[in-house]
Design a protein around this motif. Structure first.
Motif, PDB file in Angstrom:
ATOM      1  N   UNK A  10     -13.580  -2.523   1.807  1.00 44.41           N
ATOM      2  CA  UNK A  10     -12.143  -2.473   2.059  1.00 44.41           C
ATOM      3  C   UNK A  10     -11.575  -3.887   1.966  1.00 44.41           C
ATOM      4  N   UNK A  11     -10.594  -4.055   1.092  1.00 41.22           N
ATOM      5  CA  UNK A  11      -9.897  -5.327   0.973  1.00 41.22           C
ATOM      6  C   UNK A  11      -8.488  -5.109   1.497  1.00 41.22           C
ATOM      7  N   UNK A  12      -8.148  -5.753   2.580  1.00 34.95           N
ATOM      8  CA  UNK A  12      -6.823  -5.595   3.172  1.00 34.95           C
ATOM      9  C   UNK A  12      -5.778  -6.318   2.327  1.00 34.95           C
ATOM     10  N   UNK A  13      -4.654  -5.692   2.149  1.00 35.91           N
ATOM     11  CA  UNK A  13      -3.617  -6.254   1.279  1.00 35.91           C
ATOM     12  C   UNK A  13      -2.552  -7.026   2.048  1.00 35.91           C
ATOM     13  N   UNK A  14      -2.895  -7.529   3.219  1.00 37.74           N
ATOM     14  CA  UNK A  14      -1.902  -8.230   4.035  1.00 37.74           C
ATOM     15  C   UNK A  14      -1.839  -9.724   3.739  1.00 37.74           C
ATOM     16  N   UNK A  15      -2.408 -10.144   2.625  1.00 36.88           N
ATOM     17  CA  UNK A  15      -2.270 -11.541   2.212  1.00 36.88           C
ATOM     18  C   UNK A  15      -2.056 -11.603   0.707  1.00 36.88           C
ATOM     19  N   UNK A  16      -1.544 -12.688   0.232  1.00 37.48           N
ATOM     20  CA  UNK A  16      -1.183 -12.799  -1.178  1.00 37.48           C
ATOM     21  C   UNK A  16      -2.388 -12.863  -2.110  1.00 37.48           C
ATOM     22  N   UNK A  17      -3.559 -13.129  -1.597  1.00 36.76           N
ATOM     23  CA  UNK A  17      -4.744 -13.232  -2.438  1.00 36.76           C
ATOM     24  C   UNK A  17      -5.579 -11.970  -2.511  1.00 36.76           C
ATOM     25  N   UNK A  18      -5.102 -10.881  -1.940  1.00 30.98           N
ATOM     26  CA  UNK A  18      -5.893  -9.656  -1.859  1.00 30.98           C
ATOM     27  C   UNK A  18      -6.247  -9.092  -3.231  1.00 30.98           C
ATOM     28  N   UNK A  19      -5.282  -9.040  -4.140  1.00 35.85           N
ATOM     29  CA  UNK A  19      -5.551  -8.473  -5.456  1.00 35.85           C
ATOM     30  C   UNK A  19      -6.591  -9.308  -6.197  1.00 35.85           C
ATOM     31  N   UNK A  20      -6.449 -10.619  -6.157  1.00 36.27           N
ATOM     32  CA  UNK A  20      -7.407 -11.504  -6.822  1.00 36.27           C
ATOM     33  C   UNK A  20      -8.794 -11.355  -6.201  1.00 36.27           C
TER      34      UNK A  20
END
Length: 56
Positions: free
Chosen positions: A26-36
Motif C-alpha cells: 500500500x502506497x499512501x497518496x497523501x504526499x506529492x511523491x506517492x505516484x513516483x
C-alpha cells in the motif's frame, strides 16, 4: 520491498530481517511523491521478475 517479495522478510530496527508474509503493498497518496514511489516500486519488482497485478 524486494526482500519482502523474494524471501518473505522485511528490514526491522537495526536492519535485522524479520519474517513477514505480505500479500499487497500500500502506497499512501497523501504526499506529492506517492505516484513516483509506486512507479519505482513496480519497476524494481518487475525488473526482478516479480509479477505485479491488481489486488481485488
Amino acid at each position: 520491498m524486494l526482500s519482502l517479495a523474494r524471501i518473505s522478510r522485511a528490514a526491522a530496527f537495526g536492519r535485522r530481517l524479520i519474517p513477514l508474509k505480505a500479500y499487497s503493498i500500500c502506497v499512501h497518496s497523501d504526499n506529492s511523491g506517492a505516484f513516483a514511489m509506486a512507479r519505482h516500486i513496480r519497476q524494481e519488482l518487475e525488473a526482478a521478475g516479480i509479477g505485479v497485478r491488481a489486488f481485488l
